[in-house]
Design a protein around this motif. Structure first.
Motif, PDB file in Angstrom:
ATOM      1  N   ARG A 145      18.365  -1.168  -6.289  1.00 55.19           N
ATOM      2  CA  ARG A 145      17.680  -0.155  -5.482  1.00 55.19           C
ATOM      3  C   ARG A 145      18.249   1.231  -5.748  1.00 55.19           C
ATOM      4  O   ARG A 145      17.505   2.213  -5.865  1.00 55.19           O
ATOM      5  N   LEU A 146      19.569   1.314  -5.846  1.00 58.77           N
ATOM      6  CA  LEU A 146      20.209   2.601  -6.082  1.00 58.77           C
ATOM      7  C   LEU A 146      19.813   3.166  -7.438  1.00 58.77           C
ATOM      8  O   LEU A 146      19.503   4.359  -7.556  1.00 58.77           O
ATOM      9  N   LEU A 151       0.808  -1.216   0.000  1.00 52.84           N
ATOM     10  CA  LEU A 151       0.000   0.000   0.000  1.00 52.84           C
ATOM     11  C   LEU A 151       0.844   1.270   0.000  1.00 52.84           C
ATOM     12  O   LEU A 151       0.466   2.271  -0.627  1.00 52.84           O
ATOM     13  N   VAL A 152       1.992   1.258   0.669  1.00 51.12           N
ATOM     14  CA  VAL A 152       2.776   2.484   0.874  1.00 51.12           C
ATOM     15  C   VAL A 152       3.055   3.252  -0.409  1.00 51.12           C
ATOM     16  O   VAL A 152       2.770   4.454  -0.489  1.00 51.12           O
ATOM     17  N   PRO A 153       3.626   2.644  -1.461  1.00 52.70           N
ATOM     18  CA  PRO A 153       3.949   3.455  -2.651  1.00 52.70           C
ATOM     19  C   PRO A 153       2.732   4.036  -3.343  1.00 52.70           C
ATOM     20  O   PRO A 153       2.837   5.028  -4.067  1.00 52.70           O
ATOM     21  N   ALA A 203      10.925   6.050  -3.281  1.00 54.98           N
ATOM     22  CA  ALA A 203      11.646   6.286  -2.026  1.00 54.98           C
ATOM     23  C   ALA A 203      10.796   5.874  -0.834  1.00 54.98           C
ATOM     24  O   ALA A 203      11.301   5.275   0.126  1.00 54.98           O
ATOM     25  N   GLN A 204       9.501   6.169  -0.885  1.00 52.28           N
ATOM     26  CA  GLN A 204       8.615   5.768   0.199  1.00 52.28           C
ATOM     27  C   GLN A 204       8.581   4.246   0.324  1.00 52.28           C
ATOM     28  O   GLN A 204       8.637   3.692   1.442  1.00 52.28           O
ATOM     29  N   ALA A 205       8.487   3.564  -0.811  1.00 53.61           N
ATOM     30  CA  ALA A 205       8.452   2.100  -0.785  1.00 53.61           C
ATOM     31  C   ALA A 205       9.749   1.527  -0.234  1.00 53.61           C
ATOM     32  O   ALA A 205       9.739   0.563   0.542  1.00 53.61           O
ATOM     33  N   LEU A 206      10.881   2.111  -0.633  1.00 52.55           N
ATOM     34  CA  LEU A 206      12.172   1.624  -0.160  1.00 52.55           C
ATOM     35  C   LEU A 206      12.326   1.856   1.337  1.00 52.55           C
ATOM     36  O   LEU A 206      12.772   0.966   2.072  1.00 52.55           O
ATOM     37  N   ALA A 207      11.964   3.041   1.818  1.00 50.85           N
ATOM     38  CA  ALA A 207      12.061   3.320   3.257  1.00 50.85           C
ATOM     39  C   ALA A 207      11.193   2.358   4.056  1.00 50.85           C
ATOM     40  O   ALA A 207      11.587   1.882   5.127  1.00 50.85           O
ATOM     41  N   LEU A 239      13.793   1.153  11.720  1.00 51.28           N
ATOM     42  CA  LEU A 239      13.797   2.449  11.027  1.00 51.28           C
ATOM     43  C   LEU A 239      14.464   2.270   9.675  1.00 51.28           C
ATOM     44  O   LEU A 239      15.526   1.650   9.569  1.00 51.28           O
ATOM     45  N   GLY A 240      13.826   2.813   8.646  1.00 50.13           N
ATOM     46  CA  GLY A 240      14.427   2.859   7.318  1.00 50.13           C
ATOM     47  C   GLY A 240      14.563   4.295   6.884  1.00 50.13           C
ATOM     48  O   GLY A 240      13.649   5.099   7.101  1.00 50.13           O
TER      49      GLY A 240
END
Length: 375
Positions: free
Chosen positions: A83-84, A47-49, A58-62, A291-292
């Protein structure tokens, strides 16, 4: 589902030619915790992204990094390169959005929607290709008017000023307008007034942020470190780069320096030079709590996750806009006390600084009876 991003209202108080006060009011909703708490972890991660219209990758990765940390898992080196590339593609897209669409309007020129669409399609399809061809061609032709590698290797202020004077691209002409308005405009009176967030953030700072977020969800609306507002973004990441460091010495953390830092990072990504420092990481705060963090185009993004087995107990998000647009933060420190000739002058100066700090929401800017809006 998409969250309403809200709006940032910025009001300037002008008295006898001096900007006396800057008031910031944000209507950004704080509903991520309510939307994600209680859900299965896999459902929340999916759901996040989709909740965010800006910096979804960035939201999905965090989110992913935070969940991994909460479970006691570490980064998978095999995934880091991919990822980078995806993160850098998003950073480049967000910067080009401003350079090609918003910056031209500030000086009465036409935005380049066709080029942005072309770059967006290339980046969305494959992140960044190994040769970065589509991105590099667009940046070199439409932004830098020269090789991205040469820009990345710039070391001296005179070379930067010559590039501005040549005015071969809209971007150069925008920076020329900022330069003419004042090379020191927008800089805090002292660096200590609003220090830069270390890039990458230290473990100590991450523990501090996590403790504040855990104790008080409202911390995400007005974040501080060591009792002071701080600034994040490209200027923090690029501060050791030779050109940016020279500009900081010459002009302080001005709007011009901040915009140059954004161009420098774009040139780095376009030419394929490695990041100056890591752009993402994670920290297990306690068993079940992780924490991410991710460096986005606008700065440091933090997700803090508390897991109850395979369900989300709590989820906190701290976005870069809240760092940079803290009521006593970088914007206020760069404007309060400035001498201006008129309300129009105040608006122009504030507009440059807002663009340099780049909120991820719509904003309106007012001084006395004047107003300018941005979508």
């Amino acid at each position: 589902m998409r969250l309403d991003a809200g709006q940032l209202t910025i009001a300037l108080t002008l008295h006898e030619g001096v900007l006396r006060d800057v008031t910031l009011d944000s209507t950004r909703p704080r509903v991520a915790d309510r939307l994600l708490a209680g859900r299965a972890v896999t459902e929340a991660l999916a759901l996040v992204p989709n909740l965010f219209t800006v910096c979804g990758r960035a939201q999905a990765l965090a989110a992913e990094l935070a969940v991994q940390a909460a479970r006691g898992a570490s980064l998978d080196p095999a995934q880091e390169a991919q990822r980078l590339r995806r993160l850098e593609a998003e950073i480049a897209h967000e910067v080009l959005w401003r350079l090609l669409l918003d910056w031209p309007r500030l000086i009465g020129e036409e935005p380049d929607t066709a080029l942005l669409a072309q770059v967006r399609n290339a980046l969305d399809a494959a992140g960044l290709s190994s040769d970065r061809g589509a991105l590099r061609e667009a940046v070199e032709r439409a932004v830098l008017a020269g090789p991205a590698q040469a820009w990345w290797e710039h070391e001296h202020v005179p070379a930067f000023e010559i590039w501005i004077a040549q005015a071969q691209t809209v971007t150069a002409r925008v920076l020329g307008a900022v330069q003419r308005d004042g090379t020191h405009h927008g800089a805090p009176k002292t660096s200590a007034a609003v220090p830069l967030v270390p890039a990458p953030p230290s473990a100590s700072d991450l523990h501090t942020i996590a403790a504040h977020l855990q104790a008080d969800p409202r911390y995400a609306q007005r974040p501080e470190l060591d009792g002071r507002p701080v600034e994040t973004g490209a200027v923090a990441r690029m501060q050791t780069h030779a050109l940016v460091a020279a500009l900081l010495r010459a002009f302080g953390r001005s709007a011009l320096t901040r915009l140059a830092a954004r161009l420098t990072e774009l040139a780095r990504i376009a030419c394929g030079a490695p990041p100056v420092q890591p752009l993402f990481g994670q920290l297990q705060v306690a068993p079940g709590r992780g924490l991410g963090w991710v460096e986005t185009a606008r700065g440091l993004l933090v997700h803090l996750v508390q897991l109850d087995g395979e369900r989300v107990g709590a989820w906190r998000i701290l976005a870069p806009t809240e760092w940079n647009f803290h009521p006593q933060g970088a914007l206020a420190a760069g404007l309060i006390g400035a001498h201006v000739t008129s309300a129009a002058d105040a608006l122009t100066r504030a507009q440059w600084l807002v663009q340099a700090l780049d909120p991820c929401v719509q904003y309106s800017l007012r001084v006395q009876s004047a107003e300018v809006g941005h979508a």
